[in-house]
Scaffold this motif. Structure first.
Motif, PDB file in Angstrom:
ATOM      1  N   ILE B 333     -10.725  14.842   8.640  1.00  0.00           N
ATOM      2  CA  ILE B 333     -11.462  13.685   8.129  1.00  0.00           C
ATOM      3  C   ILE B 333     -10.657  13.081   6.978  1.00  0.00           C
ATOM      4  CG2 ILE B 333     -13.589  12.956   6.976  1.00  0.00           C
ATOM      5  CD1 ILE B 333     -14.940  15.396   8.423  1.00  0.00           C
ATOM      6  N   ARG B 334     -10.194  11.844   7.164  1.00  0.00           N
ATOM      7  CA  ARG B 334      -9.388  11.197   6.120  1.00  0.00           C
ATOM      8  C   ARG B 334     -10.288  10.817   4.948  1.00  0.00           C
ATOM      9  NH1 ARG B 334      -5.888  12.748   9.249  1.00  0.00           N
ATOM     10  NH2 ARG B 334      -6.163  14.362   7.691  1.00  0.00           N
ATOM     11  N   THR B 335      -9.780  10.966   3.742  1.00  0.00           N
ATOM     12  CA  THR B 335     -10.636  10.756   2.567  1.00  0.00           C
ATOM     13  C   THR B 335     -10.055   9.745   1.585  1.00  0.00           C
ATOM     14  OG1 THR B 335      -9.528  12.531   1.355  1.00  0.00           O
ATOM     15  CG2 THR B 335     -11.499  13.133   2.605  1.00  0.00           C
ATOM     16  N   VAL B 336     -10.962   9.083   0.910  1.00  0.00           N
ATOM     17  CA  VAL B 336     -10.641   8.369  -0.328  1.00  0.00           C
ATOM     18  C   VAL B 336     -11.586   8.917  -1.383  1.00  0.00           C
ATOM     19  CG1 VAL B 336     -10.932   6.176  -1.539  1.00  0.00           C
ATOM     20  CG2 VAL B 336      -9.649   6.243   0.573  1.00  0.00           C
ATOM     21  N   LEU B 337     -11.031   9.226  -2.560  1.00  0.00           N
ATOM     22  CA  LEU B 337     -11.827   9.796  -3.639  1.00  0.00           C
ATOM     23  C   LEU B 337     -12.077   8.740  -4.708  1.00  0.00           C
ATOM     24  CD1 LEU B 337      -9.739  13.089  -4.069  1.00  0.00           C
ATOM     25  CD2 LEU B 337     -11.572  12.620  -2.433  1.00  0.00           C
ATOM     26  N   VAL B 338     -13.310   8.698  -5.206  1.00  0.00           N
ATOM     27  CA  VAL B 338     -13.615   7.793  -6.310  1.00  0.00           C
ATOM     28  C   VAL B 338     -13.942   8.653  -7.526  1.00  0.00           C
ATOM     29  CG1 VAL B 338     -14.955   5.815  -7.089  1.00  0.00           C
ATOM     30  CG2 VAL B 338     -14.540   6.143  -4.640  1.00  0.00           C
ATOM     31  N   THR B 339     -13.125   8.525  -8.562  1.00  0.00           N
ATOM     32  CA  THR B 339     -13.278   9.366  -9.750  1.00  0.00           C
ATOM     33  C   THR B 339     -13.025   8.524 -10.987  1.00  0.00           C
ATOM     34  OG1 THR B 339     -12.446  11.397 -10.806  1.00  0.00           O
ATOM     35  CG2 THR B 339     -10.845  10.118  -9.578  1.00  0.00           C
ATOM     36  N   ASP B 340     -12.932   9.166 -12.153  1.00  0.00           N
ATOM     37  CA  ASP B 340     -12.451   8.487 -13.353  1.00  0.00           C
ATOM     38  C   ASP B 340     -11.532   9.459 -14.079  1.00  0.00           C
ATOM     39  OD1 ASP B 340     -14.266  10.255 -14.441  1.00  0.00           O
ATOM     40  OD2 ASP B 340     -15.185   8.811 -15.795  1.00  0.00           O
ATOM     41  N   VAL B 363      -9.267   6.284  -6.075  1.00  0.00           N
ATOM     42  CA  VAL B 363      -9.625   5.084  -6.823  1.00  0.00           C
ATOM     43  C   VAL B 363     -10.227   5.579  -8.128  1.00  0.00           C
ATOM     44  CG1 VAL B 363     -11.294   3.190  -6.908  1.00  0.00           C
ATOM     45  CG2 VAL B 363      -9.906   3.559  -4.857  1.00  0.00           C
ATOM     46  N   THR B 364      -9.836   4.979  -9.248  1.00  0.00           N
ATOM     47  CA  THR B 364     -10.362   5.476 -10.509  1.00  0.00           C
ATOM     48  C   THR B 364     -11.080   4.388 -11.298  1.00  0.00           C
ATOM     49  OG1 THR B 364      -9.240   5.506 -12.673  1.00  0.00           O
ATOM     50  CG2 THR B 364      -7.941   6.129 -10.771  1.00  0.00           C
ATOM     51  N   GLY B 365     -12.054   4.822 -12.029  1.00  0.00           N
ATOM     52  CA  GLY B 365     -12.834   3.919 -12.876  1.00  0.00           C
ATOM     53  C   GLY B 365     -12.229   3.737 -14.252  1.00  0.00           C
ATOM     54  N   GLY B 366     -11.012   4.284 -14.468  1.00  0.00           N
ATOM     55  CA  GLY B 366     -10.341   4.084 -15.746  1.00  0.00           C
ATOM     56  C   GLY B 366     -10.352   5.333 -16.611  1.00  0.00           C
TER      57      GLY B 366
END
Lengths: 347, 428
Positions: B333-340, B363-366
């Motif tokens: 399962i290919r993933t994209v992670l959303v973190t900071d 992807v990061t929130g900064g």
């Protein structure tokens, strides 16, 4: 608009001498000197090298405070906006001197740029503090080194928005900078996922770090003779938090004497940690820093003794670079105190 | 399942004799709402205040943000387990007061409540500078224990939000959004060859005031499970979270989860939004292993090609994020992670506490450690003296002139990990 900058070079490129002159204290030459001649032409009419600092490499490395102050004062006196240093190629101490000079200038708010070979030790030490343009490993690469230095310095002085390190021609500093993207994160995430699924190229917004791995020491052979220390990132401090250790992103650690303390009482000790509910730690601080149990083991003769000092900080959101520095310091103190083993407690 | 969101745009708030809409202005009968909230004997006092975008107002410390909603049609009531019965929600019609928010504030529940500035540089970092806010300033009784106080404050926010929406029933909506959540059989058969994408939604569950509630159940006691995205829009997930303000998912961002919105937007065109899996972030290794395995197993049972995985919080939960990523990628399962990120004030430190080579799409929130100076405001709602103990503020952060030097960490939803904001970071 035109800009004024100062050029930092060492005794060799300043024409003073080689290794035998490496103890030369910093001196100022008005205008350009050494490689500054070539640099000045490339910088064009917009950027003027108004002065050159010539300093012995050994002197710079061993008198950082003095040289740093000298550099900042020279920049101010000459009403300059920036410092350019080198190129240092693969000369280790020159690279460290250039890196240090730039970090001192940058800290004081000046634009700063150095140039050296990517494996020069100055890169690892100072890349986070300043922009470093990669060069070849020796001075035969002077001709190739100067144009990208001049180009990037101009951009930095003009305050232009920079692209990626590769496209701008500097060594990645490893510094994260916040920015407002056009799209919100959720949209960026689904965009990235679709590209990944289609096998199209995509750029992650954060390259996952590679961590240090610490090999555990062999076990302590005879615990009944060992001095054991307690170190915690769980924030247990004497009541009132005398060293003002912050609830998150700590900026310091504390050293506290527990001679004669057999049990951490509520009201005498507390936690400074803001990353977890403090109720149970404040009720009985031994829950995070088990002084009571260690005293029992000491009485039962199962350990030699509990070290009379403990060290505490707050792990919550604390930068790894700080943690690493403090860890090293605490480790050295414990070794000097002949402590054989440490119990590290978190939260 | 099919849910219609009947959205009424609120552009102003004021106090008045009777709660309800006057054009696009929501009038609030403060005494009536106070009396409702003071029915809870844990609370000694409640005061209400109003802040609009652009006002010279600072609200702190903020515990939760809640968008007013109530059911118009369909089973149950919003915030099941707290306001509504534990009846399945996510069907029928729900009224939404868009453009406004209830912010609960007052005596500090823990050391980690946030700042909302309605103007100035801090306003750029919080989505709640752009909503009309009803600040509910809560003071629990002195003898109420911490966890009971958190509970009382949490319920008070939900009650206030539900009360406001309920008093606007009967008004035609300014817009109606329709969300379908078909059965698995229909959903998975639909959309031809488009890639099937799941959303793995990590809920903060470290415990001790780091809690999230699902239908009134403490999320640390759940096994990962499937949930319809429309249930989330009806408040099936409620924040009880007092972790750092920047990246805790308050109830407002759960209700308006932008990843869910984005997956819906692309559904049928670029992807097949196959489902939402909620999982938790417990503190023990066994829990982390169990939950990550179980969440990925559910994704495998759905047969999805890819997943968006969002984190909540930082540090310890980075380990859950990494486990979810590694196990999903290993399952194909290919993933994209959303973190900071917590990269230090100078941005030069490692951003995450755990790492994996499989996590090649983040992807990061900064960087939440980045500092900002918040200039003084004409008015502070809440208690500004708390700045020194709020995570992200450090000692001495409150200046004599009333300005605050803080990390973004202290600003409500600044580095939100549901991808709510435009803020991100790059490497120089």
């Amino acid at each position: 608009m035109s800009y004024r900058i100062v050029h930092y070079i060492n005794q060799f490129f300043g024409g003073v001498g080689g290794e035998e002159k490496a103890d030369l204290p910093p001196e100022i030459r008005e205008g350009v000197a050494g490689p500054g001649l070539g640099l000045a032409k490339l910088l064009g009419s917009e950027v003027e090298i108004v002065a050159t600092i010539v300093c012995g490499d050994n002197y710079c490395v061993s008198h950082q405070e003095e040289v740093g102050a000298f550099i900042v004062e020279t920049l101010r006196k000459h009403d300059a906006q920036g410092l350019i240093a080198g190129p240092a190629f693969n000369a280790g101490r020159y690279g460290m001197a250039c890196g240090f000079a730039c970090s001192a200038a940058a800290q004081a708010g000046f634009t700063a740029l150095a140039a050296m070979y990517p494996e020069n030790p100055g890169v690892e030490l100072y890349k986070a503090a300043a922009y470093i343009v990669p060069t070849s490993d020796n001075a035969r690469g002077m001709g190739a080194a100067l144009p990208p230095m001049a180009a990037l310095m101009g951009k930095l002085l003009r305050g232009e928005k920079l692209g990626s390190p590769e496209s701008e021609g500097y060594i990645e500093r490893g510094v994260r900078v916040n920015t407002f993207y056009e799209k919100i994160g959720a949209e960026r995430a689904v965009d990235m996922l679709l590209k990944k699924l289609r096998g199209e190229p995509f750029v992650t917004e954060y390259k996952m770090p590679v961590f240090d791995r610490v090999t555990p020491r062999p076990g302590v052979e005879d615990m009944t003779r060992a001095t054991i220390a307690l170190v915690t990132s769980g924030g247990i401090v004497p009541q009132g938090n005398p060293d003002h250790i912050a609830a998150s992103s700590a900026r310091n650690y504390g050293e506290y004497d527990i001679s004669g303390v057999n049990d951490l009482q509520a009201g005498a000790y507390q936690t400074a940690h803001g990353g977890y509910d403090q109720t149970y730690a404040n009720q009985d601080p031994d829950r995070v820093l088990p002084v009571d149990v260690l005293r029992d083991l000491e009485k039962e003769g199962r350990i030699g003794k509990l070290h009379h000092l403990y060290y505490a900080t707050v792990g919550n959101g604390t930068a790894v670079s700080n943690a690493r520095k403090w860890g090293r310091e605490i480790g050295e103190k414990l070794r000097a105190a002949n402590v054989q083993a440490v119990i590290l407690t978190s939260t | 399942m099919k849910l219609e969101l009947h959205k009424i745009r609120v552009s102003q708030l004021r106090f008045g004799p009777s709660t309800g809409l006057d054009g696009s202005c929501l009038v609030v009968n403060a005494e009536e709402l106070r009396a409702l909230l003071l029915e809870d004997s844990h609370l000694a006092d409640v005061t209400l205040d109003i802040a609009h975008p652009g006002d010279s107002v600072r609200i702190m410390p903020v515990k939760d943000a809640i968008e007013p909603r109530c059911k118009l049609e369909g089973p149950g009531e919003v915030f099941p387990g707290f306001i509504g019965p534990v009846e399945t929600v996510g069907e029928g019609k729900t009224l939404v007061l868009e453009g406004m928010c209830v912010l609960t504030t007052g005596r500090l529940v823990a050391a980690q409540e946030g700042i909302v500035d309605m103007s100035g540089p801090g306003a750029d970092y919080t989505p709640f500078s752009r909503t009309c806010n009803l600040a509910v300033v809560l003071r629990p009784r002195d003898d109420v224990k911490l966890h009971e106080a958190e509970h009382a404050c949490r319920i008070a926010g939900l009650k206030a939000a539900h009360y406001l929406a309920s008093h606007c029933k009967g008004r035609p909506a300014d817009s109606v959004e329709c969300y379908e959540a078909p059965s698995l059989r229909e959903g998975l058969a639909a959309c031809g060859d488009l890639p099937k994408v799941a959303y793995i939604y990590m809920l903060q569950s470290q415990g001790l005031l780091h809690d999230t509630w699902v239908y009134g159940v403490d999320a640390k006691r759940i096994l990962p499970t499937l949930i319809s995205p429309t249930e989330i829009m009806d408040g099936a997930i409620v924040s009880g979270n007092c972790v750092s303000a920047c990246d805790k998912n308050n109830t407002y961002v759960h209700l308006n989860n932008p990843i869910i919105r984005e997956l819906y937007r692309r559904h049928g065109k670029e992807l097949n939004f196959a489902g939402v899996i909620i999982t938790n972030e417990n503190v023990t290794l066994a829990d982390k292993q169990r939950s990550s395995s179980y969440a990925v197993k559910l994704a495998s049972m759905l047969g999805v090609d890819a997943a968006v995985i969002s984190e909540e919080g930082f540090g310890n939960p980075d380990a859950d994020l990494v486990l979810n990523c590694v196990k999903a990628e290993k399952a194909g399962i290919r993933t994209v992670l959303v973190t900071d990120e917590f990269a230090g004030a100078n941005g030069a430190s490692q951003s995450l506490a755990d790492s994996c080579v499989e996590g090649d799409a983040c992807v990061t929130g900064g960087n939440a450690n980045a500092t900002i100076i918040l200039p003084p405001m004409d008015k502070v709602i809440g208690d500004i003296a708390q700045a020194d103990v709020i995570a992200g503020g450090f000692f001495g952060s409150l200046k004599p002139d009333g300005s605050l030097e803080v990390e973004l960490q202290a600003i409500m939803a600044a580095t939100n990990e549901l991808g709510f904001n435009r803020l991100g970071a790059y490497t120089i």
